[in-house]
Design an enzyme around this catalytic site. Sequence first.
Site, PDB file in Angstrom:
ATOM      1  N   SER A 118     -11.115   4.563   4.586  1.00 45.74           N
ATOM      2  CA  SER A 118     -11.494   4.175   3.227  1.00 45.74           C
ATOM      3  C   SER A 118     -12.226   2.846   3.118  1.00 45.74           C
ATOM      4  O   SER A 118     -12.941   2.611   2.157  1.00 45.74           O
ATOM      5  CB  SER A 118     -10.278   4.157   2.301  1.00 45.74           C
ATOM      6  OG  SER A 118      -9.469   3.046   2.547  1.00 45.74           O
ATOM      7  N   LYS A 176      -7.832  -2.519  -0.382  1.00 44.80           N
ATOM      8  CA  LYS A 176      -8.992  -2.097  -1.173  1.00 44.80           C
ATOM      9  C   LYS A 176      -9.723  -3.341  -1.665  1.00 44.80           C
ATOM     10  O   LYS A 176      -9.246  -4.459  -1.561  1.00 44.80           O
ATOM     11  CB  LYS A 176      -8.564  -1.263  -2.389  1.00 44.80           C
ATOM     12  CG  LYS A 176      -7.753  -0.027  -2.065  1.00 44.80           C
ATOM     13  CD  LYS A 176      -8.560   1.021  -1.367  1.00 44.80           C
ATOM     14  CE  LYS A 176      -7.687   2.251  -1.091  1.00 44.80           C
ATOM     15  NZ  LYS A 176      -8.298   3.168  -0.180  1.00 44.80           N
TER      16      LYS A 176
END
Length: 166
Positions: free
Chosen positions: A48, A92
């Site tokens: 990711s 993230k």
Amino acid sequence: MAVLNYVRQWRSLAKEALDRTAIVAKFLCFLHVTNTYLCSSTLVYGPSMLPTLNITGDVVLAEHVSHRFGKVGPGDLVLVRSPDDPRKTVTKRIVGVEGDKVTFLVPMSTHQYRTAVVPKGHVWIQGDNTYVSNDSRNFGPVPYGLIQGKVFFRVWPPDSIGFLGQ
């Protein structure tokens, strides 16, 4: 007299053992406070955050002070307690903070975009590799309280050691 010497020896050994135990306990407390409230290392792996972080895993340092004072913002890499699975921590990038309008590509779509306004007390997080990232596009804005730290330095692999800026 022999019994008195024997008791003195045991007292001396017991005192030394207690002193050493206290030193170890203080050291462990220091490690706990440092790891929880100041800085910790974390293994980050998965697709990711490509190309910023490697799929095979990077060891990064995260500081745990900035987010407590509201000093994280768009572009910062953060450790976040996963809203989907509270036992996991995800890494993230913050894309928006409260009040920001965020336009994002709808997951599982190639040309469909939506816009969302980040509510008060929340942040919008996304992975750098938008096609495989499970992030705010899937579960919405994340409460600020789920932020656990701000990633600032990569320590592994050796050929990629360095600061992780915005």
